[in-house]
Design a protein around this motif. Structure first.
Motif, short mmCIF file in Angstrom:
data_model
loop_
_atom_site.label_atom_id
_atom_site.label_comp_id
_atom_site.label_asym_id
_atom_site.label_seq_id
_atom_site.Cartn_x
_atom_site.Cartn_y
_atom_site.Cartn_z
N SER A 1 8.66 -1.53 -5.31
CA SER A 1 9.49 -0.47 -5.87
C SER A 1 10.92 -0.95 -6.13
N SER B 1 5.79 4.71 -13.65
CA SER B 1 4.94 5.90 -13.60
C SER B 1 3.49 5.52 -13.31
N ASP C 1 2.44 2.81 -11.84
CA ASP C 1 2.38 2.28 -10.48
C ASP C 1 2.34 3.42 -9.46
N ARG C 2 3.15 4.45 -9.65
CA ARG C 2 3.17 5.59 -8.74
C ARG C 2 1.83 6.33 -8.78
N TYR D 1 2.05 11.50 -14.26
CA TYR D 1 2.59 12.50 -13.35
C TYR D 1 1.70 13.75 -13.29
N GLU E 1 7.73 2.98 -0.06
CA GLU E 1 7.65 3.10 -1.50
C GLU E 1 8.20 4.45 -1.94
N THR E 2 8.61 4.49 -3.18
CA THR E 2 9.18 5.72 -3.73
C THR E 2 8.30 6.20 -4.86
N ILE E 3 7.34 7.03 -4.57
CA ILE E 3 6.39 7.45 -5.58
C ILE E 3 7.04 8.27 -6.67
#
Length: 354
Positions: free
Chosen positions: A70, A130, A132-133, A228, A350-352
């Motif tokens: 991230s 996006s 990756d999240r 998303y 991690e920062t989703i």
């Protein structure tokens, strides 16, 4: 500031025609000066906030933080925006001087290429983030086993290479020319000393504009929205979200992306049909929508870092907030800890939804 009556419709990114209609049209000088002034203000604020915000992100990541996947995304995104803002003063001067280019033909090409490079790399990086999240939420075990810093760096390298290829037309078509008393920096798609209404130039202009619209806006927007949407459905179906804040962050990300770039692309698409559009609409609209699109480069630190934090609950310094936001374990903040049966199921902060 000088008069704006003697430059092509599209003075900034894709100026390719100096139409006779545009040159001969008499529009209100006061309105033009107001638009010019607003564009300079937006550029100046963007440059200041972009250099400070993205510079702070780069400094914190470089000297204070471990290079997780991230963090690598954030570093490259900040670098693309920072590079854009470094060269933004050239466009501030260009606009403030009534669209009179003082920096030579070579810098006209390089500057325009770098500005387009920022647009493509930023959009591609946001799309990669996006995706990756989305993978983290849908396939958490697989992601933790296969995601690593080396792969992230290779992905970023591919993004920068693709961005360079997509922005390279500026090195070919960007040119300078004297229009009355102004030396303009424009796209001479006809590769001619007299680009007025050149059929080949118009065809190339249309092709470049449509390609840019699809590659840098339509496809990324579809991917970002889809990713998303999957995240929202997944979290709601599993009842993992503890608050509505992740939803608000997602909506803010998508809306900001759309609002910053949609007017820009829409007006440039209209410019390809400039014979059927009042020249005053393009002349007055393009400076504003371009400045708004450029402002996205200073919004990213807010949207992808600070917006993920509730400042009312943190009585700490800005640097501490920044470090916390960049390395925040949002997976744990959205998913109850009892949902993890093994402590090792989340090994990396991690920062989703950053």
């Amino acid at each position: 500031m000088g008069t704006t009556e003697d430059y092509p419709i599209d003075y900034y990114y894709d100026s390719n025609f100096t139409t006779r209609e545009t040159i001969q049209e008499n529009s209100t000088p006061t309105v033009q000066l107001v638009v010019q002034f607003l564009a300079v203000i937006i550029y100046s604020v963007t440059c200041l906030l972009g250099l400070l915000g993205n510079g702070l992100v780069i400094a914190m990541i470089t000297f204070e933080m471990k290079k997780s996947v991230s963090i690598i995304w954030f570093l490259n995104l900040a670098a693309a925006d920072f590079l854009f803002n470094v060269f933004l003063p050239l466009n501030i001067a260009y606009t403030a001087l009534g669209y009179h280019w003082l920096f030579g033909r070579g810098m006209c090409k390089v500057n325009s290429m770098l500005l387009n490079l920022n647009m493509y790399t930023s959009v591609f990086l946001l799309t990669t983030i996006s995706f990756d999240r989305c993978m983290l939420v849908v396939f958490p075990v697989w992601s933790q086993n296969h995601r690593n810093a080396k792969t992230a760096w290779l992905a970023c390298l591919a993004v920068w290479a693709l961005g360079f290829v997509m922005s390279s037309p500026s090195l070919v078509f960007r040119d300078t020319g004297l229009v009355r008393d102004h030396l303009i920096c424009f796209n001479n798609f006809s590769m001619s000393s007299s680009p007025l209404d050149h059929p080949l130039g118009e065809q190339i202009h249309t092709a470049v504009t449509l390609t840019r619209f699809v590659v840098s806006f339509v496809l990324p927007l579809i991917v970002i929205t889809a990713c998303y949407a999957v995240i929202i459905v997944r979290l709601k179906r599993n009842r993992l979200a503890k608050s509505k804040k992740p939803m608000k962050i997602i909506v803010a990300i998508i809306l900001t992306f759309f609002l910053c770039w949609c007017p820009y692309h829409a007006l440039h698409l209209l410019e390809t049909q400039h014979r059927y559009i009042p020249a005053s609409v393009l002349k007055l609209g393009l400076p504003i929508v371009t400045a708004v699109a450029a402002s996205n480069s200073c919004m990213n630190p807010v949207l992808y870092v600070f917006l993920g934090q509730d400042f009312q609950k943190f009585k700490v310094t800005v640097l501490s907030r920044l470090a916390s936001a960049l390395s925040e374990d949002t997976v744990h903040s959205m998913i109850p800890r009892r949902s993890f049966t093994k402590p090792s199921s989340m090994t990396e902060k991690e920062t989703i939804l950053s």
